[in-house]
Design a protein around this motif. Structure first.
Motif, short mmCIF file in Angstrom:
data_model
loop_
_atom_site.label_atom_id
_atom_site.label_comp_id
_atom_site.label_asym_id
_atom_site.label_seq_id
_atom_site.Cartn_x
_atom_site.Cartn_y
_atom_site.Cartn_z
N ALA A 27 0.83 -1.21 0.00
CA ALA A 27 0.00 0.00 0.00
C ALA A 27 0.86 1.26 0.00
O ALA A 27 0.61 2.19 -0.77
N VAL A 28 1.90 1.29 0.83
CA VAL A 28 2.78 2.45 0.87
C VAL A 28 3.50 2.59 -0.47
O VAL A 28 3.63 3.70 -1.01
N HIS A 29 3.93 1.49 -1.04
CA HIS A 29 4.60 1.51 -2.34
C HIS A 29 3.67 2.11 -3.40
O HIS A 29 4.06 3.02 -4.14
N VAL A 30 2.45 1.60 -3.46
CA VAL A 30 1.49 2.04 -4.48
C VAL A 30 1.12 3.51 -4.26
O VAL A 30 1.06 4.29 -5.22
N LEU A 31 0.87 3.91 -3.04
CA LEU A 31 0.53 5.31 -2.76
C LEU A 31 1.68 6.23 -3.16
O LEU A 31 1.47 7.31 -3.72
N ASP A 68 -4.06 14.45 -0.74
CA ASP A 68 -2.73 15.03 -0.75
C ASP A 68 -1.77 14.09 -0.02
O ASP A 68 -2.03 13.73 1.13
N PRO A 69 -0.66 13.70 -0.66
CA PRO A 69 0.26 12.77 -0.01
C PRO A 69 0.89 13.32 1.27
O PRO A 69 1.35 12.55 2.10
N SER A 70 0.86 14.63 1.45
CA SER A 70 1.43 15.20 2.67
C SER A 70 0.49 15.08 3.87
O SER A 70 0.90 15.35 5.00
N VAL A 71 -0.75 14.66 3.64
CA VAL A 71 -1.68 14.47 4.75
C VAL A 71 -2.03 13.00 4.98
O VAL A 71 -2.72 12.67 5.94
N ILE A 72 -1.56 12.11 4.10
CA ILE A 72 -1.80 10.68 4.29
C ILE A 72 -0.69 10.15 5.18
O ILE A 72 0.45 9.99 4.75
N THR A 73 -1.02 9.88 6.45
CA THR A 73 0.01 9.35 7.35
C THR A 73 0.16 7.85 7.14
O THR A 73 -0.79 7.17 6.74
N ARG A 104 4.18 11.58 1.48
CA ARG A 104 5.09 12.59 0.92
C ARG A 104 6.51 12.36 1.44
O ARG A 104 7.49 12.47 0.70
N ASP A 105 6.64 12.01 2.73
CA ASP A 105 7.97 11.73 3.30
C ASP A 105 8.63 10.56 2.59
O ASP A 105 9.84 10.58 2.34
N VAL A 106 7.86 9.53 2.27
CA VAL A 106 8.40 8.38 1.56
C VAL A 106 8.80 8.79 0.15
O VAL A 106 9.89 8.45 -0.33
#
Length: 148
Positions: free
Chosen positions: A12-16, A72-77, A132-134
């Motif tokens: 999931a983190v990879h795909v996001l 927004d990827p900066s708000v998806i923890t 976003r961090d990733v």
């Protein structure tokens, strides 16, 4: 070291992260995502289901259809992603001992309490980081950030 058999969070983190790096408005097929993550397209769709229900991604049907980021990827923890996929499942892989065994009951109570503590620590750590961090590589060496 043993590897976890549940790779849903990592996929999931990879795909996001992949979707966050794609030009806005460009949908990505399950096949493209599965190739990047090196998993089956059906598995990618299974992982994306809860993320779609949480409005983190959306899918578009048709020839130019596919998946795109809906938040927004900066708000998806990462904690949000973890919670969607892990739910209340044990982190430590608890087993079901014989209910008639006093030792088994004691061990189970202790491990259940420990599991909740570990799960809370995992969630607290993941809460500090976003997709976003990733994407930006900001998670390089976390030991200084986490006091290690």
């Amino acid at each position: 070291m043993a590897r976890s058999t549940n790779t849903q969070f990592a996929v999931a983190v990879h795909v996001l992260t992949y979707l966050a790096g794609v030009t806005e408005g460009h949908a990505v097929s399950s096949e493209e995502l599965s190739k990047s993550a090196n998993v089956n397209p059906v598995y990618v769709r299974r992982v994306l289901g809860p993320l779609r229900e949480a409005a983190l991604v959306r899918s578009r049907p048709g020839v130019r259809g596919g998946w795109e980021l809906a938040a927004d990827p900066s708000v998806i923890t990462l904690e949000q992603v973890w919670s969607l996929l892990q739910g209340a499942d044990p982190v430590l892989g608890l087993h079901g001992p014989d209910p008639d065994c006093a030792t088994g009951r004691h061990v189970q109570r202790s491990l259940t309490a420990l599991d909740r503590t570990v799960a809370d620590a995992v969630a607290a750590t993941l809460r500090r980081f976003t997709v976003r961090d990733v994407l930006t590589g900001a998670l390089g060496d976390l030991r200084p950030l986490l006091g290690g």
